[in-house]
Design a protein around this motif. Structure first.
Motif: not given
Length: 707
Positions: A257-258, A260-266, A305
């Motif tokens: 699921e990493t 599929y993180l959004s840019s902010a969450d990544l 996620v």
């Protein structure tokens, strides 16, 4: 020993009734008699009041009547091909029938038992006349976990019947050959992408490298779960549970699921990683708390996620397979977090109490998070085992099973009386630990474990064996007897409590057979002579350590070693071989005040041991008089390779020339136990990426593959 410390005959009988040894042979060959106060303390830990002569007499009478109070025994464990008679207790004269429901994994079905023509006199128990019937259990029942039923006017009972293998056979890859493998402390072996501590992604890299080097297995330290809230106990041999895994070893980026993180969450994940990645180049003690704090915050982001339908189905299957045990462990983790890592208040010590029931609702999201962590860790362990087999390893990962668990951990909280209260386990004094050892772990309560049908033991084994080609049982002698130390006593003031080894060893064999795993028992220390023979007859490998294998005051000739064993030069409780040759084990114990003899005496004995080792190597033509340290280390491995041992373990620290010990028994905070990162002789850190080109490792691998 004072006169008052001599136990009475009645106290000795009571101790024997509860499988407590009232005397034992010391490591020095002396017969040691256990004091009365120690026997009373051990009995108290078993729930038996022996504080006065009257209480002793009452406890003896209660023990004699106990089997007659039960319709069926608490559990029956039989070896396949072995029949038995089942005692059944009912009101005298009442009829009763018995049958066995077979394990679904064994095909299911029902087997009716035939009553035997055996006459046993009835017994008066609690004002009731109890009779005993006997039923024949046939000798052709299949392996598995079955259930016996008894039914009659005064009998409505069931009990567990376990049919276990007679012997574990070696896999085909070991029948006519021998394999070697690396032994590694996973947390200490970091890559440049680690989060300050070795993890399952690093393990996948290590097993791949090992396989390409010709290794047939990779033995790692126990990866059992530790506290979810710091400070995290550094010892992998003191977990909060042995059934589940420490999520510290998760590689965050490898969770699907990493991606599929959004840019902010990544960015949040990357920011969490930066400060702990810097620890990969720190030669100081490994900081588990910093690593876990960073990982946990990142994993919480990933947990948010949404999972795809297929991933959710896989997660649901895992949760269903692990059942209530996983739910209870995740609940404990959430509670430990809720209470900030402090001891639980009294009202939360009962897992079935109203306070815990309320918190289960309040903390539902955190319970789900800790459940998910176990699934993610399990997936990454499975990936590592596949990598090992794909790299050509015959066995793959060899997991290590610790002796016990933390006094304030999840198992101690959730297992109730199955773990004894009022005593811890350890070891009596020996040559290397002259003050004895207290491992601060509660022991299995023999009677309560049997009453639980040995299911806690079985469930633990199943989880550890799921992604394993082999399992090493630390202190396998604990399946036969454990050194119990009553609370308040010193480590030397304990007694051995015996276990039903036929049951424990048999269940271990059954679960290993189902998993297709080899079993190795660490049978070092003070061992009753028959125990090694018994384990060998059951197909369980022993352990041989070159420094401990002596014959007539000299290293045991290779041809005199056992075949069915894991043979090594050293062990994790000694300094690496280079350090041992330099006498570091003596110098360290002197600095820490652990010697019970003058340092000159201990140092002279260590030098004589080294001289005898070097002389044996010269005698066999493995080195000359002027051999370097590196040459001696390689020659010692050649010596072990000359034995018939079916498995040869090579400490990764020896392969890179490390000198520092990972653990100094008998210490806690005095030495950075289990915190030493992998380094070369000069103290330079060795990353996983550098192992394939490490000159000492390449040279030693050449020796291993020529042997």
């Amino acid at each position: 020993m004072t006169v008052s410390e001599h136990p009475s005959d009645a106290l000795v009988r009571l101790a024997h009734e509860h499988a407590i040894s009232t005397e034992h042979w010391s490591n020095a060959g002396d017969l040691v008699h256990v004091s009365a106060s120690t026997l009373v303390g051990v009995l108290a830990a078993l729930g038996v009041d022996a504080s006065t002569p009257g209480h002793v007499d009452a406890a003896l009478a209660h023990r004699a009547d106990a089997p007659w109070r039960r319709t069926l025994p608490p559990v029956v464990v039989l070896t396949v091909g072995q029949g038995s008679q089942l005692p059944v207790h009912v009101d005298h004269g009442d009829p009763v029938i018995c049958w066995v429901d077979l394990d679904a994994e064994a095909g299911g079905g029902r087997v009716d038992l035939v009553q035997a023509d055996v006459l046993v006199e009835p017994r008066q128990v609690d004002g009731r006349t109890v009779g005993q019937a006997a039923f024949d259990i046939p000798d052709d029942l299949p392996l598995g976990w079955h259930e016996i039923h008894a039914q009659g006017p005064s009998a409505q009972a069931r009990t567990t019947l376990v049919v276990v293998p007679a012997r574990l056979e070696l896999p085909e890859s070991l029948v006519d050959s021998r394999v070697w493998g690396f032994m590694a402390q996973l947390y200490s072996i970091r890559s440049r992408l680690s989060w300050g501590v070795g993890d399952f992604a690093d393990l996948a890299e290590l097993v791949d490298l090992s396989g390409r080097c010709g290794a047939g297995f990779t033995l790692i330290n126990p990866v059992h779960a530790a506290e979810p809230v710091g400070p995290m106990t550094p010892s992998p041999y003191l977990p909060v549970t042995r059934r589940f895994v420490n999520p510290l070893y998760i590689r965050v980026e490898d969770v699907r699921e990493t991606a599929y993180l959004s840019s902010a969450d990544l960015a949040l994940v990357e920011w969490a990683a930066e400060p702990v990645r810097a620890l990969n180049t720190d030669a100081g003690p490994i900081d588990r708390d910093a690593a876990w704090t960073a990982k946990r915050s990142a994993l919480e982001v990933v947990f948010g996620v949404p999972r795809s339908p297929a991933r959710q189905a896989a997660f649901d299957r895992y949760v269903a397979e692990e059942g209530p045990g996983l739910a209870t462990f995740a609940l404990w983790c959430a509670l430990d977090e809720h209470y900030g890592g402090s001891p639980f208040p009294e009202e939360a010590r009962d897992p079935a109490g109203p306070v815990v029931a309320g918190l289960r609702e309040t903390l539902a999201e955190r319970i789900a998070f800790y459940t998910w962590l176990q699934w993610v860790a399990d997936e990454q362990l499975a990936t590592a085992q596949r990598a090992a087999l794909d790299a050509g390893q015959a066995l793959g990962i060899m997991h290590d099973l610790a002796v016990g668990v933390h006094l304030d951990g999840a198992d101690a909280w959730s297992m109730g009386q199955v773990l004894a209260q009022g005593a811890t386990v350890g070891a009596p004094p020996d040559m290397y630990n002259q003050q004895g050892q207290d491992w601060t772990q509660p022991p299995w309560h023999p009677d309560e474990l049997a009453r639980a049908g040995y299911r806690p033991f079985r469930d633990m084994l199943r989880t550890v064996l799921r992604h394993a080609g082999a399992i090493r049982i630390d202190h396998v002698l604990g399946l036969f007897r454990l050194w119990w130390i009553p609370t308040g006593n010193g480590a030397a003031d304990g007694a051995y409590v015996r276990y039903d080894h036929e049951a424990l060893v048999g269940i271990l064999m059954l679960e290993a057979a189902r998993a297709g795993a080899v079993v190795i028992g660490e049978d070092l220390g003070t061992v009753e002579p028959w125990v090694r023979d018994y384990l060998s007859e059951r197909g369980i490998l022993g352990t041989g350590v070159l420094w401990f294998e002596n014959e007539d005051g000299r290293p045991r000739p290779p041809e005199h070693w056992r075949r069915l064993q894991l043979a090594t030069v050293t062990t994790h409780d000694l300094p690496p071989t280079a350090g041992y040759l330099a006498g570091e084990h003596v110098a360290l114990r002197e600095r820490l005040g652990l010697l019970a003899e003058p340092v000159e005496v201990v140092r002279a004995r260590a030098q004589a041991e080294r001289d005898a080792m070097v002389a044996a190597l010269i005698e066999r033509g493995l080195i000359d008089q002027d051999a370097s340290e590196r040459t001696i280390v390689e020659a010692m491995h050649r010596y072990v390779l000359d034995t018939p041992a079916v498995l040869v373990g090579v400490a990764l620290v020896d392969a890179v020339g490390e000198r520092r010990a990972q653990n100094q028994p008998g210490t806690d905070t005095e030495y950075p136990n289990w915190k030493v990162p992998l380094a070369d002789p000069a103290g330079n850190l060795v990353a996983i990426e550098d192992l394939a080109h490490n000159p000492r490792l390449v040279s030693l691998v050449r020796v291993l593959n020529e042997g």
